[in-house]
Design an enzyme around this catalytic site. Structure first.
Site, short mmCIF file in Angstrom:
data_model
loop_
_atom_site.label_atom_id
_atom_site.label_comp_id
_atom_site.label_asym_id
_atom_site.label_seq_id
_atom_site.Cartn_x
_atom_site.Cartn_y
_atom_site.Cartn_z
N GLY A 51 -2.90 -14.35 0.25
CA GLY A 51 -3.47 -14.39 1.59
C GLY A 51 -3.79 -13.02 2.37
O GLY A 51 -4.10 -12.94 3.62
N ASP A 84 -13.47 -16.11 -6.36
CA ASP A 84 -12.47 -15.13 -6.29
C ASP A 84 -12.51 -14.30 -4.93
O ASP A 84 -13.52 -13.61 -4.47
CB ASP A 84 -12.51 -14.25 -7.62
CG ASP A 84 -11.50 -13.13 -7.49
OD1 ASP A 84 -10.09 -13.42 -7.67
OD2 ASP A 84 -11.87 -11.94 -7.09
N SER A 99 -5.53 -3.97 -5.73
CA SER A 99 -6.91 -4.12 -5.42
C SER A 99 -7.32 -2.62 -4.81
O SER A 99 -8.07 -2.06 -5.18
CB SER A 99 -7.46 -4.90 -4.48
OG SER A 99 -6.72 -5.10 -3.19
N GLY A 148 9.10 4.61 -12.30
CA GLY A 148 10.02 4.24 -11.16
C GLY A 148 11.52 4.79 -11.52
O GLY A 148 11.78 5.01 -12.78
N SER A 149 12.09 5.01 -10.37
CA SER A 149 13.63 5.37 -10.55
C SER A 149 14.56 4.49 -11.18
O SER A 149 14.02 3.18 -11.36
CB SER A 149 14.07 5.83 -9.45
OG SER A 149 13.43 7.09 -9.07
N GLY A 150 15.61 4.71 -11.67
CA GLY A 150 16.63 3.36 -11.94
C GLY A 150 16.49 3.57 -13.60
O GLY A 150 17.43 2.60 -14.43
N HIS A 188 13.51 -4.03 -16.30
CA HIS A 188 13.47 -4.55 -14.96
C HIS A 188 14.00 -5.69 -14.98
O HIS A 188 13.49 -6.63 -13.80
CB HIS A 188 12.00 -4.18 -14.03
CG HIS A 188 11.54 -2.80 -14.64
ND1 HIS A 188 10.39 -2.76 -15.41
CD2 HIS A 188 11.45 -1.66 -14.20
CE1 HIS A 188 9.87 -1.70 -15.72
NE2 HIS A 188 10.63 -0.87 -14.61
N GLY A 215 -11.50 -11.20 -3.99
CA GLY A 215 -11.74 -9.76 -4.28
C GLY A 215 -13.33 -9.67 -4.51
O GLY A 215 -13.93 -8.80 -4.08
N THR A 253 -11.95 -12.20 -11.14
CA THR A 253 -11.25 -11.01 -10.41
C THR A 253 -12.52 -10.27 -9.79
O THR A 253 -13.61 -10.66 -10.00
CB THR A 253 -10.57 -9.83 -11.28
OG1 THR A 253 -11.31 -9.22 -12.18
CG2 THR A 253 -9.46 -10.57 -12.11
#
Length: 590
Positions: free
Chosen positions: A415, A573, A462, A57-59, A224, A575, A516
């Site tokens: 959801g 689960d 996922s 990530g930038s920053g 972060h 998934g 999972t």
């Protein structure tokens, strides 16, 4: 918290920051569309050199793009602020923007999004036949083993030393195996911790509600705004004492990642998180060095101070200690030799030499874009009509199950699982029905074309897991290509699927029992490998899905969403359920 910025558009800010690197180092080029900074192909380069790709990530500037240049990394891929770049960006960097003849080492930091997306790109490289290794740098001790769990240590400022050493070894002609081994070895001898007086503010966003009160400090805070071990009232002397204790206490089983003897030598790195003035950073370095010598009898052989990996304008710093152990690479390639080696990267302390300016070329770089699905072929054969029939049956079942998956995910997640699976299934079905050019009997090519659809349509964790798995599946199939026509039997698929499960385990800590989609995927793959019977394997997936009803979640949003009393023993689960429906559809059509 400082909320004033010169830039209000964070996306524009990221692009201008990346473009500036081509102004300050003429040996670099920018692929603006994919936010890739890379060494120009017409700049001087040693033949047969391993390529190193990093990013995140930038920053965190100058990380990671600031470490691209001779003697360090070959390319860096940037995401938006505090967000991982996509796998497609990384794939372009690793396949199209750097030489691949001697192999590619992919080195992100250990954060879930980075591991998944950089890992997915690593599998795409392997599927393309490129020798590729992947390692997620993890040096932070601020959280500890118990809280870090399966995710492990975060990657923070000390990882810069790993980039520096691996970059120097690659420049010196080290092989892919040597460079990859060094990254792992150095990580085992590296510890870091950061602390901050305040959270940071992202340009263009509202003001967060969480502040660190005046007079307090967050010990171990991440890059972060993630929490560390604790907040406390402490002055600098007390703060440094606590940080060094967490780094070096030999009796702390939760944070003791390195051992030391009186003969051990160390490199100390003091890293500015972005908002500390140079004069204060210098004072911090002096205080850390004083306590390290006085309390631990450690006098670093190198003291490196500067701004290497930031958290925007974070009002904090990190301490990293690297133990200089014998890496077995011989004279001139010790860890210290590699740290001292010259590097032409603006984020490192070495300046860009005049020769690089003399050799500058102003002509634009022609950007090469590859298409794995179009460029890859194999002799593994499967009738496209069979693919459409069998795969279509599984997709149809997934689409029909969307309402149930959504209902389950509304209870235990956020959801969106059902809609995401349906969207992916519909897009793959569209490929089966309307592919142009039409699907061939080359099964590796077909899988790679499906991978492209999944990567473009399915998002979130996922989506990344499915994309990594399918890329690894293409690699597993390709590995069985002997150069003569071979039917893609259940035995061929079983071997490839076993490879995919192994590959996926490198990028996610999820195992059967964690509640999972892995609880459906692994039983299917393992049973198919044992029996070569798709129906028996699909039944195993259904049984694995059913078992998730009674499991306590240890990964994913189910860990902290909803009350377990609402769903334990009742809701599988989502998934795993969606995947088992797909696999059941496949089995019914075989």
């Amino acid at each position: 918290m400082q909320t004033k910025h010169f830039f209000s558009d964070p996306n524009h800010l990221v692009l201008t920051a990346l473009r500036s690197l081509t102004l300050t180092n003429p040996s670099l080029a920018l692929d603006a569309q994919n936010k890739i900074v890379f060494r120009r192909p017409d700049a001087p380069r040693k033949p047969g050199k391993v390529s190193i790709v990093t990013g995140g990530g930038s920053g965190h500037e100058p990380a990671f793009a600031g470490f691209v240049g001779k003697g360090l990394c070959d390319a860096s891929v940037a995401g938006t602020i505090f967000a991982s770049p996509s796998a497609e960006q990384i794939r372009r960097a690793a396949i199209d923007r750097v030489p691949t003849d001697s192999g590619v080492l992919i080195l992100p930091n250990n954060y879930t999004g980075d591991v998944l997306n950089f890992g997915m790109a690593a599998e795409k490289c392997r599927a393309a036949g490129i020798r590729t290794e992947f390692f997620a740098i993890n040096d932070d001790v601020g959280v500890g083993r118990e809280k870090g769990g399966k995710v492990g240590r975060r990657g923070i400022g000390g990882g810069v030393l790993i980039l520096k050493m691996t970059g120097a070894l690659a420049e010196a002609g080290g092989s892919l195996e040597e460079v990859y081994g060094l990254a792992q070895f150095a990580n085992e001898n590296l510890v870091s911790i950061g602390s901050s007086l305040e959270h940071v503010h992202v340009p263009g966003r509202g003001v967060p509600e969480d502040f660190i009160p005046n007079g307090e400090v967050e010990i171990g805070m991440g890059i972060h705004n993630e929490p560390g071990s604790h907040r406390t009232k402490a002055n600098l002397v007390e703060m440094v004492s606590t940080m060094l204790y967490q780094l070096l206490d030999p009796n702390d089983t939760d944070r003791g990642y390195i051992t030391r003897t009186p003969k051990d030598e160390f490199v100390m790195l003091i890293n500015n998180l972005g908002g500390v003035s140079p004069i204060e950073l210098a004072g911090i370095t002096d205080e850390v060095h004083r306590q390290l010598v006085r309390d631990y009898q450690v006098k670093p052989v190198r003291v490196i101070q500067g701004t290497f990996l930031t958290s925007l304008n974070g009002m904090g710093f990190s301490i990293s200690l690297l133990k200089l152990a014998d890496n077995g690479l011989g004279a001139g390639r010790s860890m210290l030799d590699l740290i001292d080696a010259p590097a032409e990267a603006v984020g490192w302390s070495a300046p860009i030499p005049a020769s690089t300016w003399t050799d500058r070329v102003d002509a634009p770089v022609e950007l090469k874009d590859s298409n794995l699905a179009q460029e890859t072929s194999s002799k593994l054969k499967l009738d496209p009509a069979v693919v459409k029939k069998v795969l279509g049956a599984g997709l149809k079942r997934v689409i029909a199950a969307e309402s149930d998956v959504t209902r389950f995910d509304t209870i235990v997640g956020d959801g969106d699982c059902g809609i995401g699976l349906k969207r992916g299934a519909e897009a793959i079905q569209d490929l089966l029905d309307n592919a142009s050019p039409a699907l061939s009997d080359d099964v590796v090519n077909t899988v790679l074309r499906i991978v492209t659809v999944v990567e473009n349509v399915m998002d979130g964790t996922s989506g990344a897991i499915y994309a990594i798995f399918l890329n690894a599946l293409a690699h597993g199939l390709r590995a069985q290509d002997t150069g003569t026509d071979l039917p893609a039997t259940s035995e061929v698929w079983a071997k490839a699927l076993k490879h995919s499960v192994t590959a996926l385990s490198k990028y996610t800590p999820a195992k059967p029992g964690d509640r999972t989609l892995i609880d459906a995927l692994v039983p299917f793959c393992e049973t198919l490998f044992e029996t070569h019977d798709v129906r028996v394997a699909a039944a195993a997936a259904q049984q694995g899905t059913e078992s998730t009803k009674s499991m306590k979640a240890s990964l994913g949003r189910s860990v902290y969403v909803g009350s377990e009393e609402e769903w334990i023993g009742k809701v599988p689960d989502p998934g795993a359920y969606g995947l088992s429906e797909f696999l059941t559809g496949l089995a019914e059509a075989v």
